[in-house]
Design a protein around this motif. Structure first.
Motif, PDB file in Angstrom:
ATOM      1  N   ALA A 250       0.858  -1.184   0.000  1.00  0.00           N
ATOM      2  CA  ALA A 250       0.000   0.000   0.000  1.00  0.00           C
ATOM      3  C   ALA A 250       0.891   1.230   0.000  1.00  0.00           C
ATOM      4  N   PRO A 251       0.504   2.272  -0.730  1.00  0.00           N
ATOM      5  CA  PRO A 251       1.336   3.475  -0.740  1.00  0.00           C
ATOM      6  C   PRO A 251       1.325   4.147   0.630  1.00  0.00           C
ATOM      7  N   ALA A 252       2.465   4.696   0.995  1.00  0.00           N
ATOM      8  CA  ALA A 252       2.590   5.385   2.274  1.00  0.00           C
ATOM      9  C   ALA A 252       1.818   6.700   2.222  1.00  0.00           C
ATOM     10  N   PRO A 253       1.206   7.096   3.334  1.00  0.00           N
ATOM     11  CA  PRO A 253       0.486   8.372   3.331  1.00  0.00           C
ATOM     12  C   PRO A 253       1.450   9.530   3.088  1.00  0.00           C
ATOM     13  N   ALA A 254       0.990  10.516   2.355  1.00  0.00           N
ATOM     14  CA  ALA A 254       1.832  11.659   2.017  1.00  0.00           C
ATOM     15  C   ALA A 254       2.060  12.526   3.252  1.00  0.00           C
ATOM     16  N   ALA A 255       3.301  12.862   3.492  1.00  0.00           N
ATOM     17  CA  ALA A 255       3.649  13.721   4.621  1.00  0.00           C
ATOM     18  C   ALA A 255       3.434  15.173   4.221  1.00  0.00           C
ATOM     19  N   ALA A 256       3.165  15.996   5.195  1.00  0.00           N
ATOM     20  CA  ALA A 256       2.984  17.417   4.929  1.00  0.00           C
ATOM     21  C   ALA A 256       4.306  17.998   4.438  1.00  0.00           C
ATOM     22  N   PRO A 257       4.263  18.854   3.428  1.00  0.00           N
ATOM     23  CA  PRO A 257       5.521  19.430   2.930  1.00  0.00           C
ATOM     24  C   PRO A 257       6.162  20.321   3.987  1.00  0.00           C
ATOM     25  N   ALA A 258       7.483  20.268   4.015  1.00  0.00           N
ATOM     26  CA  ALA A 258       8.229  21.091   4.965  1.00  0.00           C
ATOM     27  C   ALA A 258       8.177  22.552   4.533  1.00  0.00           C
ATOM     28  N   LYS A 259       8.185  23.434   5.498  1.00  0.00           N
ATOM     29  CA  LYS A 259       8.165  24.864   5.195  1.00  0.00           C
ATOM     30  C   LYS A 259       9.505  25.249   4.580  1.00  0.00           C
ATOM     31  N   ILE A 260       9.436  25.972   3.487  1.00  0.00           N
ATOM     32  CA  ILE A 260      10.643  26.364   2.767  1.00  0.00           C
ATOM     33  C   ILE A 260      11.098  27.734   3.259  1.00  0.00           C
ATOM     34  N   ALA A 261      12.354  27.807   3.648  1.00  0.00           N
ATOM     35  CA  ALA A 261      12.926  29.081   4.070  1.00  0.00           C
ATOM     36  C   ALA A 261      13.364  29.848   2.824  1.00  0.00           C
ATOM     37  N   ILE A 262      12.902  31.072   2.704  1.00  0.00           N
ATOM     38  CA  ILE A 262      13.247  31.895   1.545  1.00  0.00           C
ATOM     39  C   ILE A 262      14.407  32.796   1.929  1.00  0.00           C
ATOM     40  N   GLY A 263      15.454  32.763   1.115  1.00  0.00           N
ATOM     41  CA  GLY A 263      16.641  33.553   1.373  1.00  0.00           C
ATOM     42  C   GLY A 263      16.499  34.985   0.890  1.00  0.00           C
ATOM     43  N   ALA A 264      17.527  35.773   1.161  1.00  0.00           N
ATOM     44  CA  ALA A 264      17.517  37.197   0.821  1.00  0.00           C
ATOM     45  C   ALA A 264      17.455  37.415  -0.690  1.00  0.00           C
ATOM     46  N   SER A 265      18.175  36.587  -1.467  1.00  0.00           N
ATOM     47  CA  SER A 265      18.166  36.781  -2.923  1.00  0.00           C
ATOM     48  C   SER A 265      16.792  36.454  -3.504  1.00  0.00           C
ATOM     49  N   THR A 266      16.146  35.440  -2.952  1.00  0.00           N
ATOM     50  CA  THR A 266      14.806  35.101  -3.426  1.00  0.00           C
ATOM     51  C   THR A 266      13.826  36.203  -3.075  1.00  0.00           C
ATOM     52  N   GLU A 267      13.927  36.730  -1.869  1.00  0.00           N
ATOM     53  CA  GLU A 267      13.056  37.837  -1.462  1.00  0.00           C
ATOM     54  C   GLU A 267      13.255  39.046  -2.377  1.00  0.00           C
ATOM     55  N   ALA A 268      14.508  39.319  -2.761  1.00  0.00           N
ATOM     56  CA  ALA A 268      14.785  40.446  -3.647  1.00  0.00           C
ATOM     57  C   ALA A 268      14.147  40.223  -5.017  1.00  0.00           C
ATOM     58  N   LEU A 269      14.233  39.000  -5.531  1.00  0.00           N
ATOM     59  CA  LEU A 269      13.614  38.703  -6.819  1.00  0.00           C
ATOM     60  C   LEU A 269      12.094  38.805  -6.749  1.00  0.00           C
ATOM     61  N   LEU A 270      11.500  38.339  -5.663  1.00  0.00           N
ATOM     62  CA  LEU A 270      10.051  38.458  -5.503  1.00  0.00           C
ATOM     63  C   LEU A 270       9.622  39.919  -5.396  1.00  0.00           C
ATOM     64  N   ASP A 271      10.412  40.733  -4.687  1.00  0.00           N
ATOM     65  CA  ASP A 271      10.109  42.170  -4.597  1.00  0.00           C
ATOM     66  C   ASP A 271      10.184  42.828  -5.972  1.00  0.00           C
ATOM     67  N   LEU A 272      11.194  42.450  -6.768  1.00  0.00           N
ATOM     68  CA  LEU A 272      11.332  42.993  -8.111  1.00  0.00           C
ATOM     69  C   LEU A 272      10.139  42.599  -8.979  1.00  0.00           C
ATOM     70  N   GLN A 273       9.695  41.358  -8.839  1.00  0.00           N
ATOM     71  CA  GLN A 273       8.542  40.903  -9.608  1.00  0.00           C
ATOM     72  C   GLN A 273       7.279  41.664  -9.206  1.00  0.00           C
ATOM     73  N   ARG A 274       7.094  41.866  -7.900  1.00  0.00           N
ATOM     74  CA  ARG A 274       5.911  42.587  -7.423  1.00  0.00           C
ATOM     75  C   ARG A 274       5.910  44.040  -7.881  1.00  0.00           C
ATOM     76  N   SER A 275       7.082  44.652  -7.930  1.00  0.00           N
ATOM     77  CA  SER A 275       7.159  46.071  -8.284  1.00  0.00           C
ATOM     78  C   SER A 275       6.894  46.310  -9.769  1.00  0.00           C
ATOM     79  N   GLY A 276       7.228  45.340 -10.607  1.00  0.00           N
ATOM     80  CA  GLY A 276       7.021  45.505 -12.040  1.00  0.00           C
ATOM     81  C   GLY A 276       8.100  46.325 -12.722  1.00  0.00           C
ATOM     82  N   LEU A 277       9.188  46.669 -12.018  1.00  0.00           N
ATOM     83  CA  LEU A 277      10.238  47.501 -12.594  1.00  0.00           C
ATOM     84  C   LEU A 277      11.008  46.788 -13.704  1.00  0.00           C
ATOM     85  N   ALA A 278      11.062  45.480 -13.678  1.00  0.00           N
ATOM     86  CA  ALA A 278      11.803  44.730 -14.696  1.00  0.00           C
ATOM     87  C   ALA A 278      10.868  44.064 -15.700  1.00  0.00           C
ATOM     88  N   ALA A 279       9.650  44.564 -15.781  1.00  0.00           N
ATOM     89  CA  ALA A 279       8.667  43.964 -16.691  1.00  0.00           C
ATOM     90  C   ALA A 279       9.028  44.272 -18.138  1.00  0.00           C
TER      91      ALA A 279
END
Length: 99
Positions: A26-55
């Protein structure tokens, strides 16, 4: 190569029998996904995407595609809107995205 129908029926019956099903685990029950820690570079890219400055530049839809899209938009007003459609957020399946 052609097999007689009776031989195929016997083979299918054996494969679907409980003896074969017991060998499978029988397949094993799926475990809850671990929370992903977002680093500073990822946060900067997300901020750039939200701002639309590089669109990029807007790409207008022209010709037959634009005509069909506009006609679909106009046709959407021909059907009454129900309360459920107003209260529920749109999903990809409801909107009809195709990928």
């Amino acid at each position: 190569m052609q097999y007689p129908k009776s031989l195929l029926a016997i083979a299918c019956g054996l494969l679907l029998s409980p003896a074969f099903a017991a060998d499978e685990e029988a397949p094993a029950p799926a475990a809850a996904p671990a929370k992903i820690a977002i680093g500073a570079s990822t946060e900067a890219l997300l901020d750039l995407q939200r701002s639309g400055l590089a669109a990029g530049q807007l790409q207008p839809v022209q010709g037959e595609v634009a005509s069909r899209n506009y006609q679909r938009y106009l046709d959407s007003f021909k059907k009454p809107t129900t309360v459920g459609q107003i209260d529920q957020p749109a999903t990809a399946a409801a909107v009809g995205t195709s990928r």
